[in-house]
Write a protein that holds these residues in place. Structure first.
Motif, short mmCIF file in Angstrom:
data_model
loop_
_atom_site.label_atom_id
_atom_site.label_comp_id
_atom_site.label_asym_id
_atom_site.label_seq_id
_atom_site.Cartn_x
_atom_site.Cartn_y
_atom_site.Cartn_z
N SER A 1 -5.68 -39.92 -18.99
CA SER A 1 -6.01 -41.16 -18.29
C SER A 1 -6.15 -42.29 -19.30
O SER A 1 -6.13 -42.07 -20.51
N VAL B 1 -9.18 -39.05 -20.72
CA VAL B 1 -9.52 -37.76 -20.11
C VAL B 1 -8.24 -36.95 -19.85
O VAL B 1 -7.25 -37.48 -19.36
N GLN C 1 -8.68 -33.57 -18.51
CA GLN C 1 -9.17 -32.42 -17.75
C GLN C 1 -8.51 -32.29 -16.39
O GLN C 1 -8.39 -33.26 -15.65
N PHE D 1 -16.59 -31.78 -12.87
CA PHE D 1 -15.45 -32.71 -12.78
C PHE D 1 -14.90 -32.71 -11.36
O PHE D 1 -14.57 -31.66 -10.81
N GLY E 1 -15.44 -36.40 -18.52
CA GLY E 1 -14.44 -35.34 -18.48
C GLY E 1 -14.00 -34.96 -19.88
O GLY E 1 -14.32 -35.66 -20.85
N LYS E 2 -13.28 -33.87 -20.00
CA LYS E 2 -12.80 -33.43 -21.31
C LYS E 2 -11.74 -34.40 -21.81
O LYS E 2 -10.82 -34.78 -21.08
N ARG E 3 -11.86 -34.78 -23.08
CA ARG E 3 -10.96 -35.77 -23.66
C ARG E 3 -10.03 -35.16 -24.70
O ARG E 3 -10.40 -34.22 -25.39
#
Length: 226
Positions: A11, A15, A17, A30, A161-163
């Motif tokens: 994104s 992010v 994820q 999430f 979220g996971k980056r």
């Protein structure tokens, strides 16, 4: 030496994820799994085909391997170069918990992942592609093992979220190899490692005392002539 390439959907706020579906990775609560679906278009599809039609090996983390293994072996490969490429590829899986792999042509990497990946890169063979695998990517970044980044940057922000660039990120310079924009606003950006981070300054240079004296003398001479 084989190059290692990270292919990632991200994104605008970085992010990565759960791009593929709501149940893909709800870790941390999430809520936006499947966020690529509303933007994926033929332009991006053609880019993915181009990037995955040539020979490659796969390097995956455990969770991404399990997601892939539950889908791709059952996908029709005829007329689908992405499915054909993934199923044909040698799959290396970084995991300390898996004991066996049922997907054809898969192998577990155990022990020191960074050292084992270095050995893989030193071997003869096609490029090594990394898809998903957020935790594994942090290890690869931290150990300076990523040669290229093939990013698809989607026009949305996701917040927590996971980056992609998280705790494993180190200062490194990259050059842009190729770029494009899809009709739905996805930026395609491929980068290659270029060395150290370049720094500089836009601050005005403070003149030395000698320079100030020279300027005063010059001004005095001009004033006298005037």
């Amino acid at each position: 030496m084989r190059k290692l390439v990270v292919l990632s959907f991200i994104s605008l706020d970085g992010v990565m994820q759960a791009p593929g579906g709501p149940e893909e990775d709800p870790t941390g609560g999430f809520q936006y799994g499947g966020w690529v679906a509303g933007y994926f278009d033929d332009f991006l599809g053609n880019v993915m085909v181009e990037q995955m039609s040539k020979p490659f090996d796969l390097l995956l983390g455990r969770k991404t391997y399990e997601i892939f293994a539950a889908y791709w072996p059952y996908a029709k490969t005829e007329g689908d170069p992405i499915a054909a490429g993934i199923n044909k590829a040698k799959k290396y899986v970084a995991s300390h918990t898996l004991q066996r792999l049922d997907w054809t042509n898969s192998e577990i990497i155990q022990g020191d992942v960074a050292e084992e990946v270095k050995k893989l890169k030193d071997q003869d063979g096609p490029e090594i592609q990394v898809h998903g695998s957020g935790n594994l990517i942090q290890t690869l970044l931290k150990n300076n093992l990523v040669d290229e980044l093939w990013l698809k940057i989607f026009p949305l922000t996701l917040g927590p979220g996971k980056r992609l660039f998280a705790e494993g990120t180190i200062p490194v310079g990259f050059n842009l190899l190729e770029s494009g924009v899809s009709p739905s606003g996805i930026i395609i950006a491929n980068y290659v490692r270029s060395g150290k981070v370049k720094t500089g300054s836009f601050a005005l240079e403070v003149p030395t005392e000698a320079e100030l004296a020279r300027r005063r003398k010059l001004k005095e001479e001009i004033d006298i002539k005037a």
